[in-house]
Design a protein around this motif. Structure first.
Motif, PDB file in Angstrom:
ATOM      1  N   VAL A  67      72.651 -13.190  29.480  1.00 53.88           N
ATOM      2  CA  VAL A  67      72.487 -14.001  30.724  1.00 53.88           C
ATOM      3  C   VAL A  67      72.982 -15.340  30.652  1.00 53.88           C
ATOM      4  O   VAL A  67      72.674 -16.351  29.456  1.00 53.88           O
ATOM      5  CB  VAL A  67      71.190 -14.065  31.341  1.00 53.88           C
ATOM      6  CG1 VAL A  67      71.076 -14.901  32.465  1.00 53.88           C
ATOM      7  CG2 VAL A  67      70.634 -12.545  31.651  1.00 53.88           C
ATOM      8  N   ARG A  68      73.992 -15.906  31.396  1.00 59.09           N
ATOM      9  CA  ARG A  68      74.367 -17.400  31.388  1.00 59.09           C
ATOM     10  C   ARG A  68      73.146 -18.278  31.577  1.00 59.09           C
ATOM     11  O   ARG A  68      72.633 -18.265  32.541  1.00 59.09           O
ATOM     12  CB  ARG A  68      75.429 -17.481  32.276  1.00 59.09           C
ATOM     13  CG  ARG A  68      76.306 -18.842  32.259  1.00 59.09           C
ATOM     14  CD  ARG A  68      77.025 -19.000  31.220  1.00 59.09           C
ATOM     15  NE  ARG A  68      77.844 -20.282  31.286  1.00 59.09           N
ATOM     16  CZ  ARG A  68      77.694 -21.289  30.554  1.00 59.09           C
ATOM     17  NH1 ARG A  68      77.055 -21.364  29.383  1.00 59.09           N
ATOM     18  NH2 ARG A  68      78.560 -22.528  30.779  1.00 59.09           N
ATOM     19  N   GLN A  69      73.112 -19.056  30.569  1.00 60.45           N
ATOM     20  CA  GLN A  69      71.985 -20.251  30.493  1.00 60.45           C
ATOM     21  C   GLN A  69      70.467 -19.460  30.670  1.00 60.45           C
ATOM     22  O   GLN A  69      69.649 -19.953  31.567  1.00 60.45           O
ATOM     23  CB  GLN A  69      72.255 -21.122  31.828  1.00 60.45           C
ATOM     24  CG  GLN A  69      73.581 -22.074  31.896  1.00 60.45           C
ATOM     25  CD  GLN A  69      73.755 -22.968  32.620  1.00 60.45           C
ATOM     26  OE1 GLN A  69      73.138 -22.837  33.652  1.00 60.45           O
ATOM     27  NE2 GLN A  69      74.701 -23.937  32.588  1.00 60.45           N
ATOM     28  N   GLY A  70      70.369 -18.313  30.253  1.00 55.12           N
ATOM     29  CA  GLY A  70      68.947 -17.534  30.226  1.00 55.12           C
ATOM     30  C   GLY A  70      68.033 -18.122  29.363  1.00 55.12           C
ATOM     31  O   GLY A  70      68.469 -18.822  28.430  1.00 55.12           O
ATOM     32  N   ARG A  71      66.890 -17.954  29.431  1.00 58.18           N
ATOM     33  CA  ARG A  71      65.820 -18.179  28.751  1.00 58.18           C
ATOM     34  C   ARG A  71      65.730 -17.390  27.456  1.00 58.18           C
ATOM     35  O   ARG A  71      66.116 -15.980  27.637  1.00 58.18           O
ATOM     36  CB  ARG A  71      64.427 -18.166  29.514  1.00 58.18           C
ATOM     37  CG  ARG A  71      64.440 -19.314  30.771  1.00 58.18           C
ATOM     38  CD  ARG A  71      63.060 -19.079  31.160  1.00 58.18           C
ATOM     39  NE  ARG A  71      62.708 -20.246  32.130  1.00 58.18           N
ATOM     40  CZ  ARG A  71      61.606 -20.490  33.078  1.00 58.18           C
ATOM     41  NH1 ARG A  71      60.571 -19.431  33.038  1.00 58.18           N
ATOM     42  NH2 ARG A  71      61.662 -21.239  33.987  1.00 58.18           N
ATOM     43  N   PRO A  72      65.267 -17.626  26.410  1.00 60.94           N
ATOM     44  CA  PRO A  72      65.078 -16.865  25.338  1.00 60.94           C
ATOM     45  C   PRO A  72      64.144 -15.769  25.353  1.00 60.94           C
ATOM     46  O   PRO A  72      63.252 -15.926  26.261  1.00 60.94           O
ATOM     47  CB  PRO A  72      64.546 -17.659  24.190  1.00 60.94           C
ATOM     48  CG  PRO A  72      64.923 -19.157  24.618  1.00 60.94           C
ATOM     49  CD  PRO A  72      64.808 -18.972  26.062  1.00 60.94           C
ATOM     50  N   GLY A  73      64.327 -14.475  24.964  1.00 63.59           N
ATOM     51  CA  GLY A  73      63.481 -13.518  25.133  1.00 63.59           C
ATOM     52  C   GLY A  73      64.265 -11.993  25.081  1.00 63.59           C
ATOM     53  O   GLY A  73      65.036 -11.922  26.422  1.00 63.59           O
ATOM     54  N   LEU A  74      64.279 -11.091  24.224  1.00 64.48           N
ATOM     55  CA  LEU A  74      65.123  -9.982  24.128  1.00 64.48           C
ATOM     56  C   LEU A  74      64.277  -8.678  24.229  1.00 64.48           C
ATOM     57  O   LEU A  74      63.327  -8.547  23.604  1.00 64.48           O
ATOM     58  CB  LEU A  74      65.957 -10.153  22.848  1.00 64.48           C
ATOM     59  CG  LEU A  74      66.837  -9.107  22.464  1.00 64.48           C
ATOM     60  CD1 LEU A  74      67.809  -8.824  23.546  1.00 64.48           C
ATOM     61  CD2 LEU A  74      67.477  -9.043  21.053  1.00 64.48           C
ATOM     62  N   GLU A  75      64.978  -7.942  25.387  1.00 60.29           N
ATOM     63  CA  GLU A  75      64.124  -6.627  25.460  1.00 60.29           C
ATOM     64  C   GLU A  75      64.958  -5.655  24.696  1.00 60.29           C
ATOM     65  O   GLU A  75      66.253  -5.313  24.910  1.00 60.29           O
ATOM     66  CB  GLU A  75      64.088  -6.204  26.982  1.00 60.29           C
ATOM     67  CG  GLU A  75      63.610  -4.802  27.179  1.00 60.29           C
ATOM     68  CD  GLU A  75      63.534  -4.414  28.859  1.00 60.29           C
ATOM     69  OE1 GLU A  75      63.014  -3.521  29.024  1.00 60.29           O
ATOM     70  OE2 GLU A  75      64.300  -5.164  29.468  1.00 60.29           O
ATOM     71  N   LEU A  76      64.142  -4.934  23.629  1.00 64.81           N
ATOM     72  CA  LEU A  76      64.776  -3.906  22.894  1.00 64.81           C
ATOM     73  C   LEU A  76      64.658  -2.463  23.630  1.00 64.81           C
ATOM     74  O   LEU A  76      63.560  -1.987  23.958  1.00 64.81           O
ATOM     75  CB  LEU A  76      64.321  -3.990  21.701  1.00 64.81           C
ATOM     76  CG  LEU A  76      65.076  -2.692  20.612  1.00 64.81           C
ATOM     77  CD1 LEU A  76      66.698  -2.989  20.749  1.00 64.81           C
ATOM     78  CD2 LEU A  76      64.298  -2.819  19.355  1.00 64.81           C
ATOM     79  N   LEU A  77      65.515  -1.626  24.342  1.00 67.92           N
ATOM     80  CA  LEU A  77      65.290  -0.757  24.949  1.00 67.92           C
ATOM     81  C   LEU A  77      65.349   0.677  24.055  1.00 67.92           C
ATOM     82  O   LEU A  77      65.896   0.460  22.925  1.00 67.92           O
ATOM     83  CB  LEU A  77      66.448  -0.355  25.932  1.00 67.92           C
ATOM     84  CG  LEU A  77      66.622  -1.489  27.051  1.00 67.92           C
ATOM     85  CD1 LEU A  77      68.059  -1.285  27.924  1.00 67.92           C
ATOM     86  CD2 LEU A  77      65.485  -1.744  27.820  1.00 67.92           C
ATOM     87  N   PRO A  78      64.632   1.882  24.636  1.00 65.94           N
ATOM     88  CA  PRO A  78      64.807   2.998  23.733  1.00 65.94           C
ATOM     89  C   PRO A  78      66.359   3.309  23.118  1.00 65.94           C
ATOM     90  O   PRO A  78      67.007   3.374  24.040  1.00 65.94           O
ATOM     91  CB  PRO A  78      63.915   3.870  24.469  1.00 65.94           C
ATOM     92  CG  PRO A  78      63.179   3.245  25.725  1.00 65.94           C
ATOM     93  CD  PRO A  78      63.975   1.913  25.884  1.00 65.94           C
ATOM     94  N   THR A  79      66.072   3.939  21.890  1.00 69.03           N
ATOM     95  CA  THR A  79      67.479   4.242  21.650  1.00 69.03           C
ATOM     96  C   THR A  79      68.269   5.367  22.318  1.00 69.03           C
ATOM     97  O   THR A  79      67.310   6.335  22.909  1.00 69.03           O
ATOM     98  CB  THR A  79      67.305   4.811  19.891  1.00 69.03           C
ATOM     99  OG1 THR A  79      66.930   3.752  19.256  1.00 69.03           O
ATOM    100  CG2 THR A  79      68.803   5.373  19.603  1.00 69.03           C
TER     101      THR A  79
END
Length: 214
Positions: A195-207
């Protein structure tokens, strides 16, 4: 000789010499976030397959693609027209400022995977000869409005390079998914949305399980 692929309600024609349809593009077309009415740009659009895949998921999209190869760019135009989809395909180098900045909700790319001189056998379509990962991310960041999304696929062994290039360009990684051909094998593909200028925080989705030949 061309070949045809059915993508839901749309038909994709692939003339000889145009990058073929692969599972990577299909996975990215399902992974990327898209909503009705969004402005969508595909960098290195090839045959325009990603534009068709996204158009079948959301109505009223403004579609645009950038492609340096004239034959592929014409194939993308033809595919949009054949399926009665309005859109613009620009023949040119995505590193140049060919489109207005800050006006897109979604940018997508199925980019070259291998750096020049890496020794990897990716073929001419898969070499970064004309655009590095850093240049691609910079181009996407320029096009996106604040809060806009950049979704792309890549090789897992380049995940560190990818995440660093995104953040350096002001694109914060927010969603990530690995894809495998079977549970017994390591991932062959990584899908990332930033996301452009997004806040830190990464969601790892199911494989994702993507069996060969399906």
């Amino acid at each position: 000789m061309s070949r045809a692929e059915q993508l839901g309600p749309y038909t994709l024609e692939l003339p000889e010499g145009v990058f073929p349809l692969g599972g990577d593009a299909l996975s990215l077309g399902e992974f990327a976030t898209v909503k009705p009415g969004w402005r969508v740009c595909d960098l290195g659009t090839g045959s325009g397959v990603l534009l068709l895949l996204l158009a079948r998921r959301a109505e009223g999209l403004t579609l645009c693609g950038v492609e340096r190869d004239p034959g592929s760019a014409q194939a993308a135009r033809d595919n949009l027209a054949r399926n009665q989809l309005a859109g613009e395909i620009i023949t040119g180098d995505l590193r140049e400022k060919l489109l207005p900045a800050g006006q897109w909700e979604l940018v997508v790319a199925n980019p070259p995977y291998f750096p020049v001189g890496s020794g990897a056998s990716g073929g001419p379509f898969r070499s970064e000869e004309f655009c590095t990962l850093e240049q691609l991310c910079g181009a996407a960041a320029r096009l996106l409005r604040s809060g806009g999304r950049f979704a792309l696929c890549h090789r897992p062994e380049r995940l560190t390079d990818l995440l660093c290039a995104l953040r350096t360009s002001g694109l914060e990684p927010k969603r990530m998914q690995l894809a495998v051909h079977s549970p017994a094998h390591p991932p062959y593909l990584v899908l990332v949305e930033a996301v452009r200028q997004g806040r830190p925080g990464l969601e790892l989705l199911p494989t994702r399980l993507e069996r060969k030949g399906e």
